[in-house]
Design a protein around this motif. Structure first.
Motif, PDB file in Angstrom:
ATOM      1  N   PRO A  82       0.727  -1.138   0.153  1.00 46.14           N
ATOM      2  CA  PRO A  82      -0.168  -0.012  -0.101  1.00 46.14           C
ATOM      3  C   PRO A  82       0.839   1.170   0.033  1.00 46.14           C
ATOM      4  CG  PRO A  82       0.087  -0.997   2.164  1.00 46.14           C
ATOM      5  CD  PRO A  82       0.669  -2.092   1.302  1.00 46.14           C
ATOM      6  N   GLN A  83       0.444   2.340  -0.458  1.00 46.05           N
ATOM      7  CA  GLN A  83       0.920   3.475  -0.748  1.00 46.05           C
ATOM      8  C   GLN A  83       0.525   4.229   0.329  1.00 46.05           C
ATOM      9  OE1 GLN A  83       3.321   3.732  -3.394  1.00 46.05           O
ATOM     10  NE2 GLN A  83       2.774   1.856  -3.484  1.00 46.05           N
ATOM     11  N   GLY A  84       1.727   4.975   1.421  1.00 43.94           N
ATOM     12  CA  GLY A  84       1.185   5.899   2.425  1.00 43.94           C
ATOM     13  C   GLY A  84       0.781   4.882   3.489  1.00 43.94           C
ATOM     14  N   ILE A  85      -0.144   5.569   4.445  1.00 43.02           N
ATOM     15  CA  ILE A  85      -0.492   4.792   5.764  1.00 43.02           C
ATOM     16  C   ILE A  85      -1.589   3.554   5.300  1.00 43.02           C
ATOM     17  CG2 ILE A  85      -1.752   4.928   7.802  1.00 43.02           C
ATOM     18  CD1 ILE A  85      -0.599   7.916   7.947  1.00 43.02           C
ATOM     19  N   PRO A  86      -1.163   2.535   5.268  1.00 45.74           N
ATOM     20  CA  PRO A  86      -2.201   1.219   4.858  1.00 45.74           C
ATOM     21  C   PRO A  86      -3.821   1.692   5.691  1.00 45.74           C
ATOM     22  CG  PRO A  86      -0.279   0.240   5.777  1.00 45.74           C
ATOM     23  CD  PRO A  86      -0.230   1.842   6.248  1.00 45.74           C
ATOM     24  N   ASN A  87      -4.655   1.300   4.480  1.00 50.11           N
ATOM     25  CA  ASN A  87      -5.844   1.505   4.751  1.00 50.11           C
ATOM     26  C   ASN A  87      -6.675   0.215   5.583  1.00 50.11           C
ATOM     27  OD1 ASN A  87      -6.852   4.159   3.692  1.00 50.11           O
ATOM     28  ND2 ASN A  87      -6.091   3.249   1.944  1.00 50.11           N
ATOM     29  N   ASN A  88      -6.052  -0.771   5.362  1.00 52.62           N
ATOM     30  CA  ASN A  88      -6.448  -2.248   5.876  1.00 52.62           C
ATOM     31  C   ASN A  88      -5.694  -2.593   6.979  1.00 52.62           C
ATOM     32  OD1 ASN A  88      -8.614  -2.042   4.090  1.00 52.62           O
ATOM     33  ND2 ASN A  88      -7.121  -2.803   2.358  1.00 52.62           N
ATOM     34  N   LEU A  89      -6.304  -3.685   7.780  1.00 49.38           N
ATOM     35  CA  LEU A  89      -5.628  -4.014   9.012  1.00 49.38           C
ATOM     36  C   LEU A  89      -4.276  -4.890   8.698  1.00 49.38           C
ATOM     37  CD1 LEU A  89      -5.767  -4.485  12.302  1.00 49.38           C
ATOM     38  CD2 LEU A  89      -7.406  -6.568  11.640  1.00 49.38           C
ATOM     39  N   MET A  90      -4.440  -5.966   7.801  1.00 50.91           N
ATOM     40  CA  MET A  90      -3.294  -6.656   8.008  1.00 50.91           C
ATOM     41  C   MET A  90      -2.008  -6.175   7.540  1.00 50.91           C
ATOM     42  SD  MET A  90      -2.614 -10.580   6.266  1.00 50.91           S
ATOM     43  CE  MET A  90      -3.502 -11.387   7.821  1.00 50.91           C
ATOM     44  N   PRO A  91      -2.006  -5.238   6.240  1.00 52.30           N
ATOM     45  CA  PRO A  91      -0.759  -4.617   6.008  1.00 52.30           C
ATOM     46  C   PRO A  91      -0.322  -3.856   7.229  1.00 52.30           C
ATOM     47  CG  PRO A  91      -2.682  -3.686   4.641  1.00 52.30           C
ATOM     48  CD  PRO A  91      -3.059  -5.056   5.351  1.00 52.30           C
ATOM     49  N   PHE A  92      -1.208  -2.966   7.945  1.00 52.71           N
ATOM     50  CA  PHE A  92      -0.792  -2.129   8.998  1.00 52.71           C
ATOM     51  C   PHE A  92      -0.118  -3.052   9.970  1.00 52.71           C
ATOM     52  CE2 PHE A  92      -0.476   0.887  12.168  1.00 52.71           C
ATOM     53  CZ  PHE A  92      -0.794   1.993  11.663  1.00 52.71           C
ATOM     54  N   VAL A  93      -0.549  -4.321  10.299  1.00 55.03           N
ATOM     55  CA  VAL A  93      -0.008  -5.003  11.390  1.00 55.03           C
ATOM     56  C   VAL A  93       1.378  -5.693  10.745  1.00 55.03           C
ATOM     57  CG1 VAL A  93      -0.121  -7.462  12.465  1.00 55.03           C
ATOM     58  CG2 VAL A  93      -2.228  -5.771  12.326  1.00 55.03           C
ATOM     59  N   ALA A  94       1.353  -5.800   9.625  1.00 48.00           N
ATOM     60  CA  ALA A  94       2.642  -6.382   8.836  1.00 48.00           C
ATOM     61  C   ALA A  94       3.599  -5.292   9.126  1.00 48.00           C
ATOM     62  CB  ALA A  94       2.589  -6.853   7.322  1.00 48.00           C
ATOM     63  N   GLN A  95       3.443  -3.864   8.998  1.00 42.60           N
ATOM     64  CA  GLN A  95       4.326  -2.944   8.885  1.00 42.60           C
ATOM     65  C   GLN A  95       4.863  -2.721  10.334  1.00 42.60           C
ATOM     66  OE1 GLN A  95       3.470   0.562   6.643  1.00 42.60           O
ATOM     67  NE2 GLN A  95       2.891  -0.548   4.789  1.00 42.60           N
ATOM     68  N   VAL A  96       4.204  -2.943  11.456  1.00 42.97           N
ATOM     69  CA  VAL A  96       4.269  -2.902  12.714  1.00 42.97           C
ATOM     70  C   VAL A  96       5.326  -3.966  12.981  1.00 42.97           C
ATOM     71  CG1 VAL A  96       3.341  -3.169  15.156  1.00 42.97           C
ATOM     72  CG2 VAL A  96       2.295  -1.695  13.464  1.00 42.97           C
ATOM     73  N   ALA A  97       5.043  -5.138  12.604  1.00 40.65           N
ATOM     74  CA  ALA A  97       5.942  -6.414  12.504  1.00 40.65           C
ATOM     75  C   ALA A  97       7.330  -6.180  12.052  1.00 40.65           C
ATOM     76  CB  ALA A  97       5.198  -7.660  11.949  1.00 40.65           C
ATOM     77  N   VAL A  98       7.430  -5.802  11.158  1.00 41.65           N
ATOM     78  CA  VAL A  98       8.566  -5.383  10.447  1.00 41.65           C
ATOM     79  C   VAL A  98       9.575  -4.190  11.008  1.00 41.65           C
ATOM     80  CG1 VAL A  98       8.212  -4.130   8.350  1.00 41.65           C
ATOM     81  CG2 VAL A  98       9.815  -6.232   8.079  1.00 41.65           C
ATOM     82  N   GLY A  99       8.715  -3.354  11.560  1.00 36.83           N
ATOM     83  CA  GLY A  99       9.346  -2.223  12.186  1.00 36.83           C
ATOM     84  C   GLY A  99       9.182  -0.929  11.729  1.00 36.83           C
ATOM     85  N   ARG A 100       8.419  -0.846  10.500  1.00 36.10           N
ATOM     86  CA  ARG A 100       8.064   0.451   9.808  1.00 36.10           C
ATOM     87  C   ARG A 100       7.195   1.348  10.612  1.00 36.10           C
ATOM     88  NH1 ARG A 100       6.566  -0.988   3.853  1.00 36.10           N
ATOM     89  NH2 ARG A 100       6.018   1.394   3.742  1.00 36.10           N
ATOM     90  N   ARG A 101       6.310   0.636  11.404  1.00 37.83           N
ATOM     91  CA  ARG A 101       5.709   1.559  12.175  1.00 37.83           C
ATOM     92  C   ARG A 101       5.530   0.997  13.727  1.00 37.83           C
ATOM     93  NH1 ARG A 101       2.873   4.608   8.895  1.00 37.83           N
ATOM     94  NH2 ARG A 101       2.784   3.954   6.571  1.00 37.83           N
ATOM     95  N   GLU A 102       5.399   1.906  14.714  1.00 34.38           N
ATOM     96  CA  GLU A 102       5.540   1.576  16.104  1.00 34.38           C
ATOM     97  C   GLU A 102       4.249   0.858  16.444  1.00 34.38           C
ATOM     98  OE1 GLU A 102       6.613   4.859  18.545  1.00 34.38           O
ATOM     99  OE2 GLU A 102       8.261   5.371  17.243  1.00 34.38           O
ATOM    100  N   ARG A 103       3.382   0.983  16.386  1.00 35.50           N
ATOM    101  CA  ARG A 103       2.211   0.453  17.084  1.00 35.50           C
ATOM    102  C   ARG A 103       0.806   0.377  16.410  1.00 35.50           C
ATOM    103  NH1 ARG A 103       3.484  -0.130  22.213  1.00 35.50           N
ATOM    104  NH2 ARG A 103       1.390  -0.343  23.158  1.00 35.50           N
TER     105      ARG A 103
END
Length: 339
Positions: free
Chosen positions: A192-213
């Motif tokens: 996704p471009q920018g902040i993910p709109n959906n749950l799993m890609p946001f969770v994935a980016q937290v897991a990989v360290g791109r986002r904090e929480r």
């Protein structure tokens, strides 16, 4: 079969290309890369060991689209191209109508001119709006609550009317629930471009360290653990549904709307816990107030897909999360920017 694929460089499109090429179809992709990447197409070629035509263009460019369809002369079309963010659609509705509705009309006109009367359309369960009952089946009233959903419902109606006035035409409207996961290779996935709109890609980016929480919006719903529940489907299962819909469309006339989901609900907490198992680390999160418009539960009735398409999903939540984590950990920043 010759299949023209709009938006083939996107998340669902690229996975569907793998299925199409594996089945021996000849493919032409038409994409402007606004929600996709040419790198994804390069990786599809590597994974499938097959080539395909690619035309860079926008479905809003009526002349360019008509020329591409005429040059390829397809037997069928799979139409993914469109804008897809609910929140953004509230801010720029005219752009959504122009792309999702007028763009679809441009495509149908191009198909008419080329003598192609067969289309599989990428729609959304968003067309149902607020649930009058669950699970959502295909006869549930269509009453979308945001511009994105309204553009999908309007495009569906345009396609339905087109089949009524086009001899021999057939259309399958696939109403997706929540596609997640990635190809087993980890080479293509959701970027996704920018902040993910959906749950799993946001969770994935937290897991990989791109986002904090992660923020979980509400834990006081009437569900198993208080968090909202949705119907998540593996993108590879969804790709298989497109192939089944393409085959089905060859033997019928008219228009059919078909849900594509698993028929089961997964809560936010259940998804977060499964992702933590997949990546081997906890997913930090905060409970925050509910978002306006969110509902407690949404999931599909899937018997029509099984009856008409002979299709059933194969992958469970753990498989969805494992494939997503393989993609995200191998590609922490998504696809490279270089073409």
């Amino acid at each position: 079969m010759k299949v023209f694929v709009t938006g083939g460089a996107g998340y669902i499109g690229s996975h569907t290309l793998i299925a199409l090429l594996a089945a021996g179809h000849e493919v032409c992709v038409f994409d402007n890369y606004s929600n996709g990447s040419p790198v994804a197409l390069a990786r599809v070629r590597q994974l499938s060991n097959c080539d395909m035509e690619v035309v860079e263009g926008d479905i809003c460019d009526e002349e360019a689209l008509a020329r591409a369809v005429a040059d390829f002369a397809p037997d069928a079309v799979i139409h993914f191209a469109g804008l897809k963010a609910v929140g953004e659609s509230n801010d720029i509705p005219l752009r959504y109508y122009r792309t999702n509705v007028t763009g679809s009309m441009n495509l149908l006109g191009a198909m008419d001119a080329a003598g192609c009367g067969r289309i599989v359309f990428s729609s959304s369960a968003t067309v149902y709006g607020e649930a009058q009952y669950l699970p959502f089946d295909e006869v549930h009233p269509v009453a979308p609550t945001n511009p994105y959903g309204r553009t999908k419902a309007m495009a569906e109606q345009v396609i339905r009317d087109w089949t009524l006035t086009t001899p021999g035409a057939s259309a399958v409207l696939l109403r997706y629930f929540n596609p997640v996961g990635a190809h087993e290779s980890g080479r293509i996935g959701e970027d996704p471009q920018g902040i993910p709109n959906n749950l799993m890609p946001f969770v994935a980016q937290v897991a990989v360290g791109r986002r904090e929480r992660l923020s979980i919006f509400g834990d006081d719903y009437d569900t198993r653990d208080g968090t909202g529940e949705r119907d998540y489907i593996h993108v590879v299962d969804l790709a298989a549904a497109h192939l089944a819909a393409l085959e089905f469309s060859g033997g019928v006339e008219g228009c059919e709307a078909i849900n594509v989901g698993t028929g089961t609900s997964i809560t936010v907490r259940e998804l977060v816990d499964a992702y933590a198992r997949a990546c081997g680390r906890p997913i930090p999160f905060d409970i925050v107030p509910r978002r306006p418009g969110d509902v407690a539960s949404s999931y599909a009735a899937t018997d029509k897909a099984e009856r008409l398409l002979g299709w059933k999903p194969k992958f469970d939540l753990d498989a969805m999360c494992l494939s997503s984590w393989r993609w995200q950990s191998d590609n922490p920043d998504g696809f490279p920017l270089a073409k």
